[in-house]
Write a protein that holds these residues in place. Structure first.
Motif, PDB file in Angstrom:
ATOM      1  N   GLU A  35       0.819  -1.221   0.000  1.00  6.33           N
ATOM      2  CA  GLU A  35       0.000   0.000   0.000  1.00  6.33           C
ATOM      3  C   GLU A  35       0.847   1.263   0.000  1.00  6.33           C
ATOM      4  OE1 GLU A  35      -2.954  -0.025   3.049  1.00  6.33           O
ATOM      5  OE2 GLU A  35      -3.874  -1.856   2.307  1.00  6.33           O
ATOM      6  N   TRP A  36       2.016   1.216  -0.608  1.00  7.65           N
ATOM      7  CA  TRP A  36       2.852   2.406  -0.628  1.00  7.65           C
ATOM      8  C   TRP A  36       2.348   3.429  -1.643  1.00  7.65           C
ATOM      9  CZ3 TRP A  36       5.774   4.092  -4.781  1.00  7.65           C
ATOM     10  CH2 TRP A  36       5.950   3.191  -5.821  1.00  7.65           C
ATOM     11  N   VAL A  37       1.685   2.976  -2.701  1.00  6.78           N
ATOM     12  CA  VAL A  37       1.170   3.920  -3.686  1.00  6.78           C
ATOM     13  C   VAL A  37       0.051   4.783  -3.094  1.00  6.78           C
ATOM     14  CG1 VAL A  37       0.033   4.139  -5.931  1.00  6.78           C
ATOM     15  CG2 VAL A  37       1.919   2.531  -5.657  1.00  6.78           C
ATOM     16  N   PRO A  38      -0.961   4.205  -2.415  1.00 12.15           N
ATOM     17  CA  PRO A  38      -1.978   5.071  -1.794  1.00 12.15           C
ATOM     18  C   PRO A  38      -1.404   6.027  -0.746  1.00 12.15           C
ATOM     19  CG  PRO A  38      -2.788   2.821  -1.900  1.00 12.15           C
ATOM     20  CD  PRO A  38      -1.348   2.791  -2.317  1.00 12.15           C
ATOM     21  N   ARG A  39      -0.384   5.556  -0.004  1.00 14.32           N
ATOM     22  CA  ARG A  39       0.226   6.453   0.985  1.00 14.32           C
ATOM     23  C   ARG A  39       0.963   7.603   0.313  1.00 14.32           C
ATOM     24  NH1 ARG A  39       3.718   2.805   4.547  1.00 14.32           N
ATOM     25  NH2 ARG A  39       3.517   1.352   2.842  1.00 14.32           N
ATOM     26  N   ASN A  62      10.129   5.844   3.525  1.00 13.73           N
ATOM     27  CA  ASN A  62       9.769   4.424   3.469  1.00 13.73           C
ATOM     28  C   ASN A  62       9.654   3.913   2.042  1.00 13.73           C
ATOM     29  OD1 ASN A  62       9.712   4.023   6.199  1.00 13.73           O
ATOM     30  ND2 ASN A  62       7.530   4.453   6.400  1.00 13.73           N
ATOM     31  N   THR A  63       9.370   4.776   1.110  1.00 14.38           N
ATOM     32  CA  THR A  63       9.262   4.334  -0.283  1.00 14.38           C
ATOM     33  C   THR A  63      10.620   4.322  -0.982  1.00 14.38           C
ATOM     34  OG1 THR A  63       8.801   6.568  -1.069  1.00 14.38           O
ATOM     35  CG2 THR A  63       6.914   5.196  -0.503  1.00 14.38           C
ATOM     36  N   LEU A  64      11.595   4.969  -0.387  1.00  9.40           N
ATOM     37  CA  LEU A  64      12.943   4.987  -0.952  1.00  9.40           C
ATOM     38  C   LEU A  64      13.787   3.918  -0.261  1.00  9.40           C
ATOM     39  CD1 LEU A  64      13.398   8.850  -0.911  1.00  9.40           C
ATOM     40  CD2 LEU A  64      12.950   7.434  -2.913  1.00  9.40           C
ATOM     41  N   ARG A  65      14.967   3.709  -0.768  1.00  8.36           N
ATOM     42  CA  ARG A  65      15.850   2.745  -0.097  1.00  8.36           C
ATOM     43  C   ARG A  65      16.369   3.371   1.204  1.00  8.36           C
ATOM     44  NH1 ARG A  65      18.455   3.859  -4.731  1.00  8.36           N
ATOM     45  NH2 ARG A  65      19.937   5.528  -4.552  1.00  8.36           N
ATOM     46  N   PRO A  66      16.852   2.552   2.129  1.00 10.16           N
ATOM     47  CA  PRO A  66      17.213   3.076   3.441  1.00 10.16           C
ATOM     48  C   PRO A  66      18.445   3.974   3.473  1.00 10.16           C
ATOM     49  CG  PRO A  66      17.459   0.682   3.373  1.00 10.16           C
ATOM     50  CD  PRO A  66      16.928   1.115   2.057  1.00 10.16           C
ATOM     51  N   PHE A  67      19.375   3.755   2.537  1.00 11.08           N
ATOM     52  CA  PHE A  67      20.620   4.512   2.592  1.00 11.08           C
ATOM     53  C   PHE A  67      20.908   5.146   1.245  1.00 11.08           C
ATOM     54  CE2 PHE A  67      21.049   0.909   5.512  1.00 11.08           C
ATOM     55  CZ  PHE A  67      21.134   1.617   6.704  1.00 11.08           C
ATOM     56  N   VAL A  68      21.744   6.168   1.281  1.00 10.91           N
ATOM     57  CA  VAL A  68      22.173   6.839   0.056  1.00 10.91           C
ATOM     58  C   VAL A  68      23.058   5.889  -0.741  1.00 10.91           C
ATOM     59  CG1 VAL A  68      23.487   8.803  -0.836  1.00 10.91           C
ATOM     60  CG2 VAL A  68      22.006   9.106   1.135  1.00 10.91           C
ATOM     61  N   ASN A 113       5.228  13.164  -6.130  1.00 13.45           N
ATOM     62  CA  ASN A 113       4.702  13.107  -7.496  1.00 13.45           C
ATOM     63  C   ASN A 113       5.685  12.468  -8.464  1.00 13.45           C
ATOM     64  OD1 ASN A 113       2.079  14.185  -7.233  1.00 13.45           O
ATOM     65  ND2 ASN A 113       2.931  16.247  -7.061  1.00 13.45           N
ATOM     66  N   VAL A 114       6.967  12.765  -8.306  1.00 17.04           N
ATOM     67  CA  VAL A 114       7.974  12.165  -9.190  1.00 17.04           C
ATOM     68  C   VAL A 114       8.068  10.656  -8.930  1.00 17.04           C
ATOM     69  CG1 VAL A 114      10.446  12.086  -9.710  1.00 17.04           C
ATOM     70  CG2 VAL A 114       9.287  14.275  -9.540  1.00 17.04           C
ATOM     71  N   LEU A 115       8.006  10.242  -7.672  1.00 12.80           N
ATOM     72  CA  LEU A 115       8.020   8.809  -7.371  1.00 12.80           C
ATOM     73  C   LEU A 115       6.820   8.096  -7.996  1.00 12.80           C
ATOM     74  CD1 LEU A 115       9.169   8.765  -3.651  1.00 12.80           C
ATOM     75  CD2 LEU A 115      10.337   7.695  -5.578  1.00 12.80           C
ATOM     76  N   LEU A 116       5.652   8.724  -7.919  1.00 15.29           N
ATOM     77  CA  LEU A 116       4.455   8.120  -8.508  1.00 15.29           C
ATOM     78  C   LEU A 116       4.563   8.056 -10.031  1.00 15.29           C
ATOM     79  CD1 LEU A 116       1.772   9.781  -6.249  1.00 15.29           C
ATOM     80  CD2 LEU A 116       2.291   7.340  -6.381  1.00 15.29           C
ATOM     81  N   LYS A 117       5.050   9.120 -10.629  1.00 10.50           N
ATOM     82  CA  LYS A 117       5.198   9.138 -12.090  1.00 10.50           C
ATOM     83  C   LYS A 117       6.229   8.106 -12.541  1.00 10.50           C
ATOM     84  CE  LYS A 117       4.989  10.816 -16.306  1.00 10.50           C
ATOM     85  NZ  LYS A 117       4.051  10.258 -17.226  1.00 10.50           N
ATOM     86  N   TYR A 118       7.329   7.996 -11.816  1.00 12.39           N
ATOM     87  CA  TYR A 118       8.352   7.013 -12.150  1.00 12.39           C
ATOM     88  C   TYR A 118       7.779   5.596 -12.032  1.00 12.39           C
ATOM     89  CZ  TYR A 118      12.694   4.352 -11.959  1.00 12.39           C
ATOM     90  OH  TYR A 118      13.686   3.441 -12.200  1.00 12.39           O
TER      91      TYR A 118
END
Length: 171
Positions: A35-39, A62-68, A113-118
């Protein structure tokens, strides 16, 4: 002999079709379970400067990776985008940024928005195959080979990240 070859070709095509459909269902099932997309949609649409909280930044993290990631920051790629986003969210959480709440809200919504578009672009690319017809509106794009569609998606994604960095710096 011809009947055996045509039966074999039909069986291979059927196997490929079932395999592609199962992969499609598996990817959609993973999105539904987490459910990361609805969040992310909630952060992108409902976040305001007054309601901005740590929870919104943690939703993005939380939607990205934990570290750079160690990558070349000079190139406009998903890795450089996520590195930039992770650093910005951590700066805001540690209150080391000089941005006011309205700028933080704009930048956070931009990242979401960029994460959703990607995700949408990658989802569309992964769900198209060599034999499947594109879900395009125009007939010109309906029977495009997969390698042309991959190149077009890559160009769209590069443009998406370039626009992100330009807009992010403008705030």
């Amino acid at each position: 002999m011809d009947l055996n070859i045509s039966g074999l070709v039909a069986a291979l095509l059927a196997f490929y079709g079932v395999h592609s459909f199962n992969q499609y269902k598996k990817r959609n099932n993973q999105d539904d379970q987490t459910e990361w997309v609805p969040r992310l949609i909630k952060v992108a649409t409902e976040t305001t400067a007054q309601s901005l909280s740590e929870k919104d930044f943690y939703q993005i993290l939380n939607t990205l990776r934990p570290f750079v990631n160690n990558c070349n920051e000079n190139y406009v790629t998903f890795e450089s985008f996520t590195n930039h986003s992770i650093r910005y969210c951590k700066e805001c959480l540690e209150q080391q940024t000089h941005d006011n709440k309205s700028i933080q809200e704009k930048k956070l919504r931009l990242i979401a928005n960029v994460l959703l578009k990607y995700h949408w672009e990658i989802h569309e690319l992964n769900n198209s195959s060599f034999f499947m017809i594109s879900r395009s509106v125009s007939w010109k794009n309906t029977f495009k080979p997969i390698w042309i569609r991959k190149r077009e998606h890559k160009e769209k994604i590069e443009e998406l990240f370039q626009n992100f960095f330009n807009e992010f710096k403008s705030y």
